[in-house]
Design a protein around this motif. Sequence first.
Motif, mmCIF file in Angstrom:
data_model
loop_
_atom_site.group_PDB
_atom_site.id
_atom_site.type_symbol
_atom_site.label_atom_id
_atom_site.label_comp_id
_atom_site.label_asym_id
_atom_site.label_seq_id
_atom_site.Cartn_x
_atom_site.Cartn_y
_atom_site.Cartn_z
ATOM 1 N N SER A 125 0.843 -1.192 -0.087
ATOM 2 C CA SER A 125 0.013 0.139 -0.041
ATOM 3 C C SER A 125 1.015 1.324 0.044
ATOM 4 O O SER A 125 0.543 2.066 -0.921
ATOM 5 N N LEU A 126 1.933 1.345 0.788
ATOM 6 C CA LEU A 126 2.909 2.503 0.975
ATOM 7 C C LEU A 126 3.662 2.710 -0.182
ATOM 8 O O LEU A 126 4.282 3.631 -0.648
ATOM 9 N N SER A 127 3.867 1.534 -1.063
ATOM 10 C CA SER A 127 4.444 1.744 -2.336
ATOM 11 C C SER A 127 3.896 2.536 -3.476
ATOM 12 O O SER A 127 4.541 3.076 -4.285
ATOM 13 N N GLU A 128 2.647 2.794 -3.168
ATOM 14 C CA GLU A 128 1.791 3.867 -4.041
ATOM 15 C C GLU A 128 1.979 5.290 -3.328
ATOM 16 O O GLU A 128 1.259 6.064 -4.086
ATOM 17 N N GLY A 129 2.579 5.508 -2.394
ATOM 18 C CA GLY A 129 2.843 6.829 -1.710
ATOM 19 C C GLY A 129 2.458 6.885 -0.389
ATOM 20 O O GLY A 129 1.640 5.934 0.314
ATOM 21 N N ASP A 130 2.672 8.099 0.213
ATOM 22 C CA ASP A 130 2.439 8.310 1.402
ATOM 23 C C ASP A 130 0.822 8.047 1.914
ATOM 24 O O ASP A 130 -0.147 8.448 1.057
ATOM 25 N N GLN A 131 0.645 7.598 3.164
ATOM 26 C CA GLN A 131 -0.752 7.500 3.563
ATOM 27 C C GLN A 131 -1.161 7.776 4.811
ATOM 28 O O GLN A 131 -0.111 7.485 5.820
ATOM 29 N N ARG A 132 -2.352 7.942 5.128
ATOM 30 C CA ARG A 132 -2.451 8.083 6.732
ATOM 31 C C ARG A 132 -3.146 6.606 7.266
ATOM 32 O O ARG A 132 -3.488 5.653 6.460
ATOM 33 N N TRP A 133 -3.364 6.710 8.546
ATOM 34 C CA TRP A 133 -3.869 5.349 9.265
ATOM 35 C C TRP A 133 -5.190 5.036 8.598
ATOM 36 O O TRP A 133 -5.266 3.759 8.487
ATOM 37 N N SER A 134 -6.056 6.062 8.558
ATOM 38 C CA SER A 134 -7.536 5.290 7.944
ATOM 39 C C SER A 134 -7.327 4.774 6.528
ATOM 40 O O SER A 134 -7.945 3.932 6.140
ATOM 41 N N GLU B 270 13.933 4.604 2.218
ATOM 42 C CA GLU B 270 14.766 4.095 1.040
ATOM 43 C C GLU B 270 14.682 2.674 1.130
ATOM 44 O O GLU B 270 14.631 1.929 0.054
ATOM 45 N N ARG B 271 15.123 2.092 2.424
ATOM 46 C CA ARG B 271 15.012 0.546 2.438
ATOM 47 C C ARG B 271 13.769 -0.195 2.131
ATOM 48 O O ARG B 271 13.574 -1.148 1.588
ATOM 49 N N GLY B 272 12.654 0.535 2.705
ATOM 50 C CA GLY B 272 11.305 0.122 2.374
ATOM 51 C C GLY B 272 10.928 0.247 0.980
ATOM 52 O O GLY B 272 10.364 -0.943 0.372
ATOM 53 N N ARG B 273 11.578 1.073 -0.136
ATOM 54 C CA ARG B 273 11.157 1.369 -1.300
ATOM 55 C C ARG B 273 11.939 -0.093 -2.045
ATOM 56 O O ARG B 273 11.622 -0.221 -3.134
ATOM 57 N N GLU B 274 13.122 -0.204 -1.763
ATOM 58 C CA GLU B 274 14.080 -1.158 -2.164
ATOM 59 C C GLU B 274 13.486 -2.613 -1.785
ATOM 60 O O GLU B 274 13.085 -3.428 -2.836
ATOM 61 N N LEU B 275 12.834 -2.709 -0.888
ATOM 62 C CA LEU B 275 12.097 -3.871 -0.502
ATOM 63 C C LEU B 275 10.764 -4.011 -1.323
ATOM 64 O O LEU B 275 10.647 -5.295 -1.894
ATOM 65 N N THR B 276 10.159 -3.301 -1.453
ATOM 66 C CA THR B 276 8.876 -3.251 -2.178
ATOM 67 C C THR B 276 9.199 -3.468 -3.887
ATOM 68 O O THR B 276 8.138 -4.157 -4.361
ATOM 69 N N ALA B 277 10.012 -3.205 -4.195
ATOM 70 C CA ALA B 277 10.590 -3.315 -5.646
ATOM 71 C C ALA B 277 10.549 -4.898 -5.845
ATOM 72 O O ALA B 277 10.735 -5.276 -6.860
ATOM 73 N N LEU B 278 11.269 -5.574 -4.719
ATOM 74 C CA LEU B 278 11.299 -6.882 -4.735
ATOM 75 C C LEU B 278 10.066 -7.823 -4.599
ATOM 76 O O LEU B 278 10.014 -8.693 -4.986
ATOM 77 N N LEU B 279 9.257 -7.032 -3.756
ATOM 78 C CA LEU B 279 7.842 -7.758 -3.229
ATOM 79 C C LEU B 279 6.797 -7.520 -4.311
ATOM 80 O O LEU B 279 6.261 -8.538 -4.581
ATOM 81 N N ILE B 280 6.741 -6.695 -5.274
ATOM 82 C CA ILE B 280 5.896 -6.566 -6.117
ATOM 83 C C ILE B 280 5.785 -7.485 -7.157
ATOM 84 O O ILE B 280 4.763 -8.130 -7.689
ATOM 85 N N PRO B 281 7.074 -7.885 -7.686
ATOM 86 C CA PRO B 281 6.946 -9.199 -8.728
ATOM 87 C C PRO B 281 6.489 -10.429 -8.057
ATOM 88 O O PRO B 281 5.634 -10.938 -8.624
ATOM 89 N N LEU B 282 6.736 -10.445 -6.820
ATOM 90 C CA LEU B 282 6.233 -11.802 -6.140
ATOM 91 C C LEU B 282 4.747 -11.780 -5.654
ATOM 92 O O LEU B 282 4.041 -12.729 -6.170
ATOM 93 N N VAL B 283 4.148 -10.545 -5.516
ATOM 94 C CA VAL B 283 2.780 -10.365 -5.100
ATOM 95 C C VAL B 283 2.134 -10.655 -6.506
ATOM 96 O O VAL B 283 1.003 -11.114 -6.832
ATOM 97 N N THR B 284 2.778 -9.952 -7.599
ATOM 98 C CA THR B 284 1.875 -10.172 -8.902
ATOM 99 C C THR B 284 1.814 -11.427 -9.308
ATOM 100 O O THR B 284 0.799 -11.937 -9.849
ATOM 101 N N TRP B 285 2.748 -12.255 -9.023
ATOM 102 C CA TRP B 285 2.785 -13.775 -9.370
ATOM 103 C C TRP B 285 1.887 -14.674 -8.663
ATOM 104 O O TRP B 285 0.989 -15.067 -9.389
ATOM 105 N N ALA B 286 1.717 -14.083 -7.496
ATOM 106 C CA ALA B 286 0.692 -14.760 -6.568
ATOM 107 C C ALA B 286 -0.649 -14.351 -7.052
ATOM 108 O O ALA B 286 -1.675 -15.134 -7.059
ATOM 109 N N PHE B 287 -0.905 -13.229 -7.508
ATOM 110 C CA PHE B 287 -2.352 -12.510 -7.850
ATOM 111 C C PHE B 287 -2.480 -13.493 -9.277
ATOM 112 O O PHE B 287 -3.527 -13.878 -9.382
#
Length: 125
Positions: free
Chosen positions: A43-52, A97-114
Amino acid sequence: MKVSTLLAPLPAGVADGVFPAGCPSRTVLDHITSKWGVLILLSLSEGDQRWSELRRRAEGISEKMLAQTLKTLERDGLVRRDAQPVIPPRVDYSLTERGRELTALLIPLVTWAFDHAEEIIGGQS
């Protein structure tokens, strides 16, 4: 999305394919691959977000689990919490920055799962 089917070697620290119980990487993997951790990071890979917004996007997450997951990801240096001194209070969450690096790796995995979820779940007996 084209994904390489070449297998990457395991990290050098994994002797004989054994993942030691006390290895810090197991704790990190537990945090980032938890049910809610992945959803919050994506969710945060798409930008800043609030709690709600995060609670709405991670449908089914309780307030307690959202708070716990955000604290864990923040402590791990993957998520940044920005509390603004305004009334009413406003807190924004974003990836480091570390979170962005991680999500770049997670997105292909989640895409595969989807892409394969229906086939995999449908094939269960």
